[in-house]
Design a protein around this motif. Structure first.
Motif, short mmCIF file in Angstrom:
data_model
loop_
_atom_site.label_atom_id
_atom_site.label_comp_id
_atom_site.label_asym_id
_atom_site.label_seq_id
_atom_site.Cartn_x
_atom_site.Cartn_y
_atom_site.Cartn_z
N THR A 1 1.17 11.74 9.45
CA THR A 1 0.80 10.65 8.53
C THR A 1 -0.90 10.57 8.86
OG1 THR A 1 0.63 8.76 10.39
CG2 THR A 1 2.44 8.89 8.75
N PRO A 2 -1.61 10.20 7.88
CA PRO A 2 -3.34 10.14 8.32
C PRO A 2 -3.51 9.56 9.44
CG PRO A 2 -2.43 9.34 5.92
CD PRO A 2 -1.15 9.46 6.55
N SER A 3 -4.64 9.84 9.92
CA SER A 3 -5.00 9.33 11.31
C SER A 3 -6.28 8.29 10.97
CB SER A 3 -5.50 10.22 12.25
OG SER A 3 -6.58 11.02 11.74
N GLY A 4 -6.31 7.61 12.16
CA GLY A 4 -7.56 6.58 11.88
C GLY A 4 -7.28 5.17 11.62
N THR A 5 -8.00 4.15 11.39
CA THR A 5 -7.90 3.00 10.80
C THR A 5 -7.94 3.18 9.21
OG1 THR A 5 -8.52 1.89 12.70
CG2 THR A 5 -8.36 0.50 10.72
N VAL A 6 -7.05 2.43 8.51
CA VAL A 6 -6.98 2.62 7.07
C VAL A 6 -7.24 1.18 6.52
CG1 VAL A 6 -5.41 3.38 4.85
CG2 VAL A 6 -5.19 4.64 7.19
N ASN A 7 -8.51 1.39 5.88
CA ASN A 7 -9.04 -0.10 5.15
C ASN A 7 -8.85 -1.24 6.35
OD1 ASN A 7 -9.93 -0.85 3.03
ND2 ASN A 7 -8.11 -1.72 2.14
N GLY A 8 -9.06 -0.77 7.48
CA GLY A 8 -9.06 -2.17 8.35
C GLY A 8 -7.73 -2.74 8.73
N ALA B 1 -14.72 9.42 3.48
CA ALA B 1 -14.73 8.04 2.85
C ALA B 1 -13.47 7.57 2.27
CB ALA B 1 -15.93 7.99 1.68
N LEU B 2 -12.72 8.59 1.55
CA LEU B 2 -11.63 8.37 1.08
C LEU B 2 -10.53 7.64 2.10
CD1 LEU B 2 -11.14 10.93 -1.57
CD2 LEU B 2 -11.81 8.52 -2.22
N GLY B 3 -10.31 8.38 3.13
CA GLY B 3 -9.68 7.88 4.28
C GLY B 3 -9.92 6.80 4.91
N GLY B 4 -11.31 6.22 4.95
CA GLY B 4 -11.69 5.38 5.60
C GLY B 4 -11.93 4.09 5.11
N SER B 5 -13.03 3.53 4.72
CA SER B 5 -13.30 2.10 4.10
C SER B 5 -13.29 2.35 2.51
CB SER B 5 -14.51 1.18 4.71
OG SER B 5 -15.68 2.33 4.51
N GLY B 6 -13.44 3.48 2.07
CA GLY B 6 -13.40 3.67 0.74
C GLY B 6 -14.75 4.47 0.23
N THR C 1 -2.91 4.51 -3.45
CA THR C 1 -4.45 4.61 -3.45
C THR C 1 -4.86 3.38 -4.06
OG1 THR C 1 -4.52 7.01 -4.01
CG2 THR C 1 -6.19 5.87 -4.67
N SER C 2 -5.93 2.85 -3.40
CA SER C 2 -6.45 1.54 -3.93
C SER C 2 -7.58 1.85 -4.82
CB SER C 2 -6.79 0.55 -2.87
OG SER C 2 -7.57 -0.36 -3.09
N ILE C 3 -7.89 1.27 -5.85
CA ILE C 3 -9.35 1.38 -6.93
C ILE C 3 -9.59 0.06 -7.22
CG2 ILE C 3 -10.23 2.57 -8.78
CD1 ILE C 3 -8.32 4.58 -8.78
N VAL D 1 -9.98 4.29 -2.03
CA VAL D 1 -9.37 4.15 -0.85
C VAL D 1 -8.19 5.02 -1.04
CG1 VAL D 1 -8.44 3.33 1.21
CG2 VAL D 1 -10.24 1.97 -0.16
N SER D 2 -7.87 6.30 -0.48
CA SER D 2 -6.63 7.17 -0.74
C SER D 2 -6.76 8.01 0.58
CB SER D 2 -7.11 7.99 -1.86
OG SER D 2 -5.98 8.93 -2.32
N PRO D 3 -6.08 7.62 1.66
CA PRO D 3 -5.97 8.21 2.92
C PRO D 3 -5.11 9.63 3.01
CG PRO D 3 -5.35 6.02 3.02
CD PRO D 3 -5.41 6.19 1.72
#
Length: 632
Positions: free
Chosen positions: A390-397, A354-359, A309-311, A322-324
């Motif tokens: 694993t989580p799907s999609g782009t994580v934090n770009g 939002a947590l799983g995307g850009s935050g 997780t990024s804070i 950010v917490s995918p």
């Protein structure tokens, strides 16, 4: 009588001599003496009554202090006793369990008073306000003492001897061998951690102590469960250890030299001896603060995030999270503590999307706690992920979805012919960096893709504690946005470590160890002159600089707050040889003196402690001698 006296006076006046005058004088003097005697008797009687009242008045206050001591003793024997009491007007917002055997909780037990031990005419009762305990570690007590018909009331604030009472607290003065890989003297086996004045300390097998060295300045109280090791450092406040006062070493083999004694400054007085302050074996109880199903224990649930997780703290008292891996941000559980359910609280914790995307950008939690957990391995847990998913999609770009891409990145984990190009420690948030040297990663591993790690930096506003089941990486300065004299207060707890982020690349060495020769390593994300404003703790590990023995001199590490850790951590290494150089940071540590009377909300507490008085005042009497409230 009066008529006879008047007749006698008339008869005397009829005689032409001085005898009548004399008799009148005698009678007048007698009357005056009788009046004086009456006043003396009245005064003596009044004085005796006042003396008795004064004695009861003083004894009532002594009884109140006896009640205070009784409650302090109960807390020392059982820290959870802060949860016992009865609700009164004084404690209307508190939550309690009832101890029906304690007569001092008399207001709900038929008006009982507890007797003062050794006395037959002194009693006490008390009321507990624990409404602020979870946030600050403080409990307020109102205790009323009674002697005969006299009552007096005392109000005090009590606070445990916690880790935040010290600028620098350690259990062991040696480093964590699971992170350093330190071996026994002359061998390959792992060294063992031992206090240097314990019977199991061994010069050959025990881990080396870390030394407070020249240039280290500690402006606040210092305490260790071990024995202080210093040569040339400056201590501007009190220093406590568990050895004989003044008994400390420059290394585990040698007592301090005269040169070190001269250069080490104890400006707060010589070292004194203190007992141990035990570290808890886990911080899992902090995770319980995100549960919504136990309101008697958790009146105001916080947030739980899952996996790396990024804070980032932002202006205006906000943060981007950010917490995918997170599915549920608040929890419910069975009575045995196993988590069986959960829910989302988008307003408080951010939406899952939002947590799983850009935050998710949300306010910092008001007087509450954030806990980052490792991805659960129990299938019934609401944040469970099956193996190889694993989580799907782009994580934090930065990283696209899918296994194994999400949990692997191209990194240089060795050097020269020993270099490898893939690692299973990519966590999806951009860690490790390309060409980052991770070596053997320690026993715990860096950047595990499912680890309960948090990466944090920014300008903090509010009152909050951030805890991680694994590592906390401080990736940049963390400063109070409203200044050090504001109400901003942050707690940081990393169960296995709180590390200043310092990734390196390595040009020579082996696959598991980078060379320490000058120029063999370089900082990949060098951040010079870091400042961290927070109370910091690691109950199982350490506070350190990641790869502190490698790279360049990074200037000064400024800490404003406190540090508590199981093991001493290294933040700087100095080398000599053909040329002299140093890596990491010099220390400038200053104590946040607000921590003497307060603490970050829901911060890490010792296993056991004693409770001391921080404020004390006599208040209007709360109860009459018959036990009825005065209404004041």
């Amino acid at each position: 009588m009066l008529i006879r006296t008047l007749r006698a006076l008339r008869a005397l006046r009829e005689r032409d001599d001085e005898r009548g005058v004399a008799l009148a004088a005698v009678i007048g003097l007698g009357a005056v003496l009788m009046i004086v005697l009456s006043l003396v008797v009245a005064t003596a009687t009044s004085g005796a009554t006042k003396a008795a009242n004064d004695d009861d008045y003083n004894k009532a206050m002594a009884a109140a202090y006896a009640g205070l001591s009784d409650y302090q003793g109960r807390l020392a024997a059982d820290n959870s006793y802060v949860n016992y009491g009865v609700r009164t007007a004084f404690s209307s917002t508190s939550t309690y369990s009832l101890d029906s055997t304690n007569k001092a909780f008399g207001t709900a037990l038929g008006g009982t008073w507890a007797p003062v031990v050794g006395s037959t005419d002194q009693f006490f009762r008390y009321e507990v306000d624990n409404s602020d305990y979870a946030n600050t570690g403080k409990v307020r007590l109102r205790v009323t003492g009674k002697a005969d018909t006299a009552t007096r009331t005392l109000v005090v604030d009590l606070r445990g001897d916690g880790f935040v009472n010290y600028l620098y607290f350690t259990n062991y003065e040696s480093q964590d061998p699971s992170l350093t890989g330190e071996t026994v003297t002359g061998g390959s086996a792992r060294c063992t951690s031992a206090h240097r004045n314990d019977s199991n300390w061994n010069q050959t097998t025990s881990c080396n102590a870390v030394q407070f060295a020249s240039g280290d300045t500690l402006d606040g109280p210092v305490r260790t469960n071990d024995v202080i090791t210093a040569c040339g450092a400056t201590f501007n406040s009190t220093v406590q250890d568990t050895g004989a006062a003044g008994f400390f070493y420059t290394s585990k083999e040698t007592a301090i030299s005269s040169a070190c004694r001269t250069s080490t400054k104890f400006n707060g007085g010589p070292i004194t001896t203190a007992g141990t302050l035990p570290m808890p074996s886990t911080n899992a109880n902090m995770k319980q603060e995100a549960r919504t199903d136990i309101p008697d224990k958790v009146a105001k649930p916080g947030c739980v995030y899952t996996g790396p997780t990024s804070i980032t703290f932002l202006a205006g008292g906000k943060m981007r999270v950010v917490s995918p891996w997170t599915k549920k941000t608040q929890l419910t559980g069975a009575t045995n503590g196993t988590i069986t359910g959960g829910s989302t609280n988008d307003a408080l914790c951010g939406s899952v999307s939002a947590l799983g995307g850009s935050g998710a950008v949300i306010p910092t939690l008001p007087s509450n706690l954030v806990y980052v957990q490792t991805v659960p391995s129990v299938s019934g847990d609401p944040n469970y992920w099956a193996a190889n998913t694993t989580p799907s999609g782009t994580v934090n770009g930065t990283v696209t979805s899918g296994s194994p891409v999400y949990c692997q990145q191209n990194v240089k984990s060795g050097s020269g012919s020993n270099a490898t190009t893939t690692s299973d420690y990519g966590n999806g948030l951009g860690y490790p960096k390309n060409n980052e040297f991770t070596g053997s990663l320690g026993d715990s591993g860096y950047y595990g893709c499912r680890n309960g790690d948090v990466f944090v930096s920014g300008s903090f506003g509010g009152q909050m504690t951030l805890a991680a089941e694994n590592f906390v990486y401080v990736t940049g300065s963390i400063v109070y946005q409203n200044g050090r004299s504001s109400d901003d207060m942050l707690g940081i707890v990393g169960q296995k470590a709180v590390s200043i982020y310092n990734p390196i690349s390595c040009s020579s060495g082996t696959s598991s160890a980078c060379s320490t020769s000058n120029g063999s390593s370089a900082n990949l994300a060098a951040t010079t002159n870091i400042e961290v404003d927070a109370a910091i703790a690691s109950n199982l590990g350490t506070f350190n600089v990641q790869n502190g023995a490698f790279g360049a001199n990074l200037g000064t590490l400024t800490i404003y707050g406190s540090i508590a850790q199981q093991f001493r951590g290294s933040v700087r290494t100095s080398y000599s040889g053909g040329s002299s150089w140093s890596t990491g940071y010099a220390k400038v540590y200053s104590y946040d003196r607000r921590l003497k009377t307060s603490a970050p909300p829901k911060f890490l507490q010792p296993v056991s402690t004693t409770y001391g008085v921080t404020t004390e005042t006599e208040s209007a009497t709360a109860y009459r001698a018959d036990g009825t409230p005065t209404g004041k």
